[in-house]
Design a protein around this motif. Sequence first.
Motif, PDB file in Angstrom:
ATOM      1  N   LEU A  34      34.838  37.315  27.559  1.00 31.79           N
ATOM      2  CA  LEU A  34      34.677  37.359  29.006  1.00 31.79           C
ATOM      3  C   LEU A  34      35.976  37.015  29.719  1.00 31.79           C
ATOM      4  O   LEU A  34      36.385  37.648  30.686  1.00 31.79           O
ATOM      5  CB  LEU A  34      33.579  36.372  29.413  1.00 31.79           C
ATOM      6  CG  LEU A  34      32.972  36.557  30.785  1.00 31.79           C
ATOM      7  CD1 LEU A  34      32.273  37.892  30.864  1.00 31.79           C
ATOM      8  CD2 LEU A  34      31.993  35.439  31.073  1.00 31.79           C
ATOM      9  N   GLN A  35      36.638  36.004  29.185  1.00 28.82           N
ATOM     10  CA  GLN A  35      37.863  35.574  29.821  1.00 28.82           C
ATOM     11  C   GLN A  35      38.929  36.657  29.717  1.00 28.82           C
ATOM     12  O   GLN A  35      39.576  37.035  30.689  1.00 28.82           O
ATOM     13  CB  GLN A  35      38.354  34.276  29.169  1.00 28.82           C
ATOM     14  CG  GLN A  35      39.169  33.392  30.073  1.00 28.82           C
ATOM     15  CD  GLN A  35      40.602  33.863  30.206  1.00 28.82           C
ATOM     16  OE1 GLN A  35      41.073  34.652  29.412  1.00 28.82           O
ATOM     17  NE2 GLN A  35      41.281  33.374  31.211  1.00 28.82           N
ATOM     18  N   ARG A  36      39.086  37.200  28.518  1.00 33.87           N
ATOM     19  CA  ARG A  36      40.095  38.230  28.294  1.00 33.87           C
ATOM     20  C   ARG A  36      39.848  39.438  29.167  1.00 33.87           C
ATOM     21  O   ARG A  36      40.748  40.000  29.768  1.00 33.87           O
ATOM     22  CB  ARG A  36      40.039  38.704  26.842  1.00 33.87           C
ATOM     23  CG  ARG A  36      40.896  38.096  25.738  1.00 33.87           C
ATOM     24  CD  ARG A  36      42.088  37.370  26.048  1.00 33.87           C
ATOM     25  NE  ARG A  36      43.330  38.064  26.176  1.00 33.87           N
ATOM     26  CZ  ARG A  36      44.303  38.021  25.274  1.00 33.87           C
ATOM     27  NH1 ARG A  36      44.097  37.425  24.125  1.00 33.87           N
ATOM     28  NH2 ARG A  36      45.451  38.586  25.516  1.00 33.87           N
ATOM     29  N   ALA A  37      38.567  39.836  29.235  1.00 34.96           N
ATOM     30  CA  ALA A  37      38.261  41.089  29.918  1.00 34.96           C
ATOM     31  C   ALA A  37      38.306  40.960  31.435  1.00 34.96           C
ATOM     32  O   ALA A  37      38.839  41.822  32.119  1.00 34.96           O
ATOM     33  CB  ALA A  37      36.877  41.568  29.488  1.00 34.96           C
ATOM     34  N   LEU A  38      37.697  39.900  31.942  1.00 33.26           N
ATOM     35  CA  LEU A  38      37.534  39.861  33.393  1.00 33.26           C
ATOM     36  C   LEU A  38      38.289  38.733  34.075  1.00 33.26           C
ATOM     37  O   LEU A  38      38.998  38.942  35.038  1.00 33.26           O
ATOM     38  CB  LEU A  38      36.046  39.709  33.738  1.00 33.26           C
ATOM     39  CG  LEU A  38      35.183  40.911  33.423  1.00 33.26           C
ATOM     40  CD1 LEU A  38      33.737  40.580  33.736  1.00 33.26           C
ATOM     41  CD2 LEU A  38      35.625  42.098  34.234  1.00 33.26           C
ATOM     42  N   ILE A  39      38.070  37.534  33.537  1.00 31.76           N
ATOM     43  CA  ILE A  39      38.531  36.388  34.305  1.00 31.76           C
ATOM     44  C   ILE A  39      40.047  36.295  34.291  1.00 31.76           C
ATOM     45  O   ILE A  39      40.663  35.798  35.236  1.00 31.76           O
ATOM     46  CB  ILE A  39      37.846  35.116  33.786  1.00 31.76           C
ATOM     47  CG1 ILE A  39      36.333  35.331  33.925  1.00 31.76           C
ATOM     48  CG2 ILE A  39      38.280  33.904  34.534  1.00 31.76           C
ATOM     49  CD1 ILE A  39      35.520  34.153  33.549  1.00 31.76           C
ATOM     50  N   ASN A  40      40.648  36.812  33.260  1.00 29.57           N
ATOM     51  CA  ASN A  40      42.085  36.727  33.167  1.00 29.57           C
ATOM     52  C   ASN A  40      42.784  37.442  34.318  1.00 29.57           C
ATOM     53  O   ASN A  40      43.881  37.075  34.720  1.00 29.57           O
ATOM     54  CB  ASN A  40      42.544  37.336  31.835  1.00 29.57           C
ATOM     55  CG  ASN A  40      43.704  36.573  31.259  1.00 29.57           C
ATOM     56  OD1 ASN A  40      43.967  35.457  31.672  1.00 29.57           O
ATOM     57  ND2 ASN A  40      44.413  37.191  30.351  1.00 29.57           N
ATOM     58  N   ARG A  41      42.102  38.454  34.863  1.00 29.28           N
ATOM     59  CA  ARG A  41      42.730  39.181  35.962  1.00 29.28           C
ATOM     60  C   ARG A  41      42.877  38.325  37.196  1.00 29.28           C
ATOM     61  O   ARG A  41      43.653  38.638  38.085  1.00 29.28           O
ATOM     62  CB  ARG A  41      41.841  40.368  36.355  1.00 29.28           C
ATOM     63  CG  ARG A  41      41.685  41.408  35.303  1.00 29.28           C
ATOM     64  CD  ARG A  41      40.483  42.291  35.679  1.00 29.28           C
ATOM     65  NE  ARG A  41      40.308  43.372  34.748  1.00 29.28           N
ATOM     66  CZ  ARG A  41      40.508  44.655  35.033  1.00 29.28           C
ATOM     67  NH1 ARG A  41      40.885  45.004  36.248  1.00 29.28           N
ATOM     68  NH2 ARG A  41      40.318  45.581  34.139  1.00 29.28           N
ATOM     69  N   MET A  42      42.064  37.287  37.260  1.00 37.04           N
ATOM     70  CA  MET A  42      42.020  36.525  38.496  1.00 37.04           C
ATOM     71  C   MET A  42      42.698  35.180  38.370  1.00 37.04           C
ATOM     72  O   MET A  42      42.505  34.310  39.193  1.00 37.04           O
ATOM     73  CB  MET A  42      40.564  36.277  38.909  1.00 37.04           C
ATOM     74  CG  MET A  42      39.733  37.513  38.959  1.00 37.04           C
ATOM     75  SD  MET A  42      40.254  38.602  40.261  1.00 37.04           S
ATOM     76  CE  MET A  42      40.034  37.552  41.640  1.00 37.04           C
ATOM     77  N   ILE A  43      43.447  35.005  37.346  1.00 37.70           N
ATOM     78  CA  ILE A  43      43.970  33.674  37.048  1.00 37.70           C
ATOM     79  C   ILE A  43      44.744  33.061  38.201  1.00 37.70           C
ATOM     80  O   ILE A  43      44.636  31.889  38.488  1.00 37.70           O
ATOM     81  CB  ILE A  43      44.840  33.730  35.774  1.00 37.70           C
ATOM     82  CG1 ILE A  43      43.937  33.466  34.579  1.00 37.70           C
ATOM     83  CG2 ILE A  43      45.934  32.693  35.780  1.00 37.70           C
ATOM     84  CD1 ILE A  43      43.299  32.120  34.544  1.00 37.70           C
ATOM     85  N   ALA A  44      45.558  33.838  38.872  1.00 42.76           N
ATOM     86  CA  ALA A  44      46.382  33.226  39.915  1.00 42.76           C
ATOM     87  C   ALA A  44      45.812  33.461  41.308  1.00 42.76           C
ATOM     88  O   ALA A  44      46.469  33.213  42.299  1.00 42.76           O
ATOM     89  CB  ALA A  44      47.808  33.768  39.825  1.00 42.76           C
ATOM     90  N   ALA A  45      44.586  33.940  41.349  1.00 39.04           N
ATOM     91  CA  ALA A  45      44.023  34.297  42.651  1.00 39.04           C
ATOM     92  C   ALA A  45      43.546  33.065  43.394  1.00 39.04           C
ATOM     93  O   ALA A  45      43.339  32.015  42.803  1.00 39.04           O
ATOM     94  CB  ALA A  45      42.869  35.264  42.438  1.00 39.04           C
ATOM     95  N   PRO A  46      43.343  33.190  44.697  1.00 38.35           N
ATOM     96  CA  PRO A  46      42.872  32.044  45.472  1.00 38.35           C
ATOM     97  C   PRO A  46      41.493  31.582  45.012  1.00 38.35           C
ATOM     98  O   PRO A  46      40.719  32.352  44.439  1.00 38.35           O
ATOM     99  CB  PRO A  46      42.769  32.585  46.912  1.00 38.35           C
ATOM    100  CG  PRO A  46      43.508  33.853  46.928  1.00 38.35           C
ATOM    101  CD  PRO A  46      43.628  34.349  45.549  1.00 38.35           C
ATOM    102  N   VAL A  47      41.217  30.328  45.314  1.00 43.97           N
ATOM    103  CA  VAL A  47      39.965  29.698  44.898  1.00 43.97           C
ATOM    104  C   VAL A  47      38.747  30.521  45.282  1.00 43.97           C
ATOM    105  O   VAL A  47      37.810  30.698  44.501  1.00 43.97           O
ATOM    106  CB  VAL A  47      39.847  28.309  45.566  1.00 43.97           C
ATOM    107  CG1 VAL A  47      38.431  27.780  45.464  1.00 43.97           C
ATOM    108  CG2 VAL A  47      40.809  27.354  44.930  1.00 43.97           C
ATOM    109  N   LEU A  48      38.786  31.048  46.480  1.00 41.97           N
ATOM    110  CA  LEU A  48      37.641  31.793  46.988  1.00 41.97           C
ATOM    111  C   LEU A  48      37.268  32.933  46.055  1.00 41.97           C
ATOM    112  O   LEU A  48      36.107  33.159  45.726  1.00 41.97           O
ATOM    113  CB  LEU A  48      37.986  32.359  48.363  1.00 41.97           C
ATOM    114  CG  LEU A  48      36.824  32.981  49.082  1.00 41.97           C
ATOM    115  CD1 LEU A  48      35.833  31.915  49.443  1.00 41.97           C
ATOM    116  CD2 LEU A  48      37.303  33.695  50.313  1.00 41.97           C
ATOM    117  N   LEU A  49      38.293  33.658  45.613  1.00 40.83           N
ATOM    118  CA  LEU A  49      38.016  34.829  44.797  1.00 40.83           C
ATOM    119  C   LEU A  49      37.536  34.450  43.403  1.00 40.83           C
ATOM    120  O   LEU A  49      36.606  35.051  42.876  1.00 40.83           O
ATOM    121  CB  LEU A  49      39.263  35.715  44.718  1.00 40.83           C
ATOM    122  CG  LEU A  49      39.651  36.352  46.063  1.00 40.83           C
ATOM    123  CD1 LEU A  49      40.901  37.191  45.917  1.00 40.83           C
ATOM    124  CD2 LEU A  49      38.521  37.197  46.604  1.00 40.83           C
TER     125      LEU A  49
END
Lengths: 308, 288, 401
Positions: free
Chosen positions: B78-93
């Motif tokens: 899950l982390q590799r596929a999806l969450i990794n894309r958002m690593i540096a994104a703002p808290v809200l996202l």
Amino acid sequence: MRSSALLAAALLALVALLPLSGDAYWLRLGTTMLMYGVLAMSWNFIGGMAGYPSFASAAFFGLGAYAGAVAQKFGVPMGLAWVCAGGAALAFAALLGLALLRLRGHYFAIASLVVAEVLRELVNSATDLTGGGMGLNLPVPHDATVASQAQFFFYSMLGLAAITFTAMLLTTHSKLGFGLRCIQQNEAAADMLGVNTTLYKVAAFMLSGAFAGAAGALYASWVHYIEPPDVFDVLYSIKAIVMVLLGGAGSVFGPLFGAAIFLSLEELVWRNYLQVHTGVLGLMIVLLVLFLPKGVFARAVPRTRKKP
Amino acid sequence: MLSLQIFANGLVLGGLYACIAAGFSLVWGVLNIINILHGSFIVLGGYLAYYAYAKLGIHPFLSILIAAPLFFALGYALQRALINRMIAAPVLLTLSLTFGLDLMLSNGMLFAFTADFKKLTLDPPLGVLSLSGIVLPVDRLFAMLLALGLTGLLYLVLSRSRIGRAIVAVRMDREAAALMGVNVKRIYAVTFGVGALMAGASGPLLAMIFPISPLSGPAYLGKAFVICVLGGLGSVPGAMIGGLALGVVESFGGLWFGPEHAVTLSFTLLILMLLFRPTGLLGRAGYS
Amino acid sequence: MRPVSIRSIAAAVLAAAGVLLAAGAAAQGVIRIGAPLPLTGPLSPEAQKLQNGMNLWAETANKAGGVKVGAKRMKVEIVYVDYQSNTPRAVQATEKLITQDKVDFLFSPFGSGAAKAASSVSEKYEMPTIAATASSEQVYDQGYKYLFGVYTPNQTLTEPLADLVQKQAAGVQRVAILARNDLFPLAIAQEMEKSAKKRNMNVLYFEKYAIGTLDHASALSQIKALAPHWIFATGYINDLILIKKQMGDLGIEAPVVTMVAGPAYKEFVSALGKGAENVSSAAWWHPAVRYQSKDVFGSTENFNKLFRDKYGLDPDYGEASSAVSGVVLQLAIEAAGTLDRKAVREALAKMNTMTFFGPIKFGPTGQVNSLDPPVFQVQKGKQVVILPTAIKQGSLQLGVK
């Protein structure tokens, strides 16, 4: 800005024409959409403009609903009760803001999320005042017909939406709006430049609370019966955020568009996909966040991302 | 002695809470992501144990061993596929992302398992232990010991193994760790996997004690929040202390203020901690 | 990330609007009854029970040729809408059924809270509504004329029970009450308190627990320390299973333990095993009652048989009450001889007849006041009726571990 203004005008015309359909269910949908619009716009003050990820919309909505309902229970006429509820939410937001706006990022988000839970349980235990888990009844006007009632609440919600929109417009072009945008980009720098960050943040939070609270009070009068889990529902906070994300955070028309799109999708899914509507909402959120984080009308100028 | 019984209740509950929160705290501390899915992972682990016991007669303690690798894989993927894309994104996202994923998972579970509460009743039941006037149900006691054991194991892995130390390094200073040759992306995925593992493994333990339903996820998540703030982010000893503290506070809170206020009390505590001591009881600074 | 064009968004919105406009059209020659139910969400198990009862009635009525409306016979169709266990949605669903799906009559949503909320809508449209599962008097206190409920008020459950305990369990003096903070469980707990105090019993403990509470150890430890003679707990089935289990864990024993509304269900007994022994409860109906009726089922036994044939298990009171809602509606339509809502409403208000559920006569607020709710107890793993004396299957046993 030109095209979005045109689209907004078209949307407004469509919405204002709803009462002509004479169908109470359509009016209900329209009223709900306007309510969503108010929630989205109110979130925009603190979340979109100031950049603080607030999950407190549900808390303000619920507080307003109960404040309005209890006021009406004591005989206060409806319109005045709504104003009082807005005022109560405003005051509460001021106090809460002073306490919580020192926090940033995740901590602020969680604290704001949790406030709704605490309020809900407090309301739940004050059984003598609020009916607690047994809910609270609001007086039903016996002499009004279905149609006239539906129209009355539709126009009231339209009025509230108009007021909220005006407030948002004024704020955006005011010193407050400018200050909030500075805070969002870089709070420390804004502080150094002499922006009174605490004052501005709290003001934004107060605006956010007042309108959400008024919407709650209107809602309570509209449905005639409220229970704590219904009005302090965390989904109100989530939906407000999703709607603003859909329409584009920080923009003037964004929240309204987002509300319109969201309501249409929600109704569509509810009618057709009985079992999986929450899942579809979840999917929508995931897709939105991954692919359209700047909203369906993506802005040309990217906002600065916060450094982790 | 009522107070002593209440205190014992609190400790037993607290041990379970520690296990719930340890993985959550780690993910938050290392990836700076609040994993809303955590609660649903716990519930899913619970269902795994329930069906394993009901259909195959596998004891929940064994289910932990089955759940652990499964959930690790799930979390990693899950982390590799999806969450990794958002690593540096703002808290809200990031918060919205995990929230949306959680809605999907819990709807899926609702669809698959229905909303009936399922109760895993051990047959034969384990009975109660009576010690000088205090009564402790044995299944809770075992679950608590296992929970603490699991949490302790996590701590050992973090402090002794290479990958564990790499995780801690990333938590302390990401750039420095990267400079030291740590593959930060992989560590993120591993950490998320570990978080999911802890959640999935605590599922069977909780299933033995509480009824399971797709809707109990948020309750566990709420506790995890409070414990993280009490104990400090990313700290496993913190999670243990926070968990025990929360258990005791809830128990006594139920006694002093009435059972309906137990949850309110823990959330009020959360807010107060955030305001006055956001680094937690142990004083470990976390990401804001 | 390419911005999605405004045109496509407008198209999507318009498409959505188009779909919304395609509302269902009414079928001819069929009586359509709207049933908003919590088909998803925490209350979905309850919705399942209600559906079972309603479907059985609809099938049985249709098999007998349909409902007699004046000179002709018409089949019935139940239109289900899901409100996701969310009360505001229940209100929306009710309005949708009335205005969009154009149903002829309505069944209430599940439970007292949602029934009350939805009744404002149905009253506005003057739509006769039968509430299968709303017992709290607060639901019927708004002076509405079109709402009818088949559950008697909560005190009809607590009064006979309190009487019985007072007579057969002399010395029961100390009472502890633990209630779920929700409309029905709290309301009936308050009634219990009143019934106990009326008989000079001492209510030592009355606390509420929040919805979704996972751990009752604190409250139960306190109760244990007070050593009550009678413990009364309310909630929904999962709450009560947990409470009873934790009572066992903490070693709480009392002469009388009553729970509403768990013990009525088989799941309660199967989940707790020996722990369910001698737990008492009261409900609005029990399959052991025996009534001969002129409705489409003919008698309680026949209803039980048909239910068992269709679903493979014995009906409980939730399933029976939803079926009798249909029966009541059918009897009213047949008495009125027309589908005109005012006429059917009059027929409901005047009704005084025997159904498989029991004698049905509605009081001035619309709530039925003619039934004699059974009190029962789990004895040796089975539910045994101990009141009313006419259909008694056993006597109250004291001592719960």
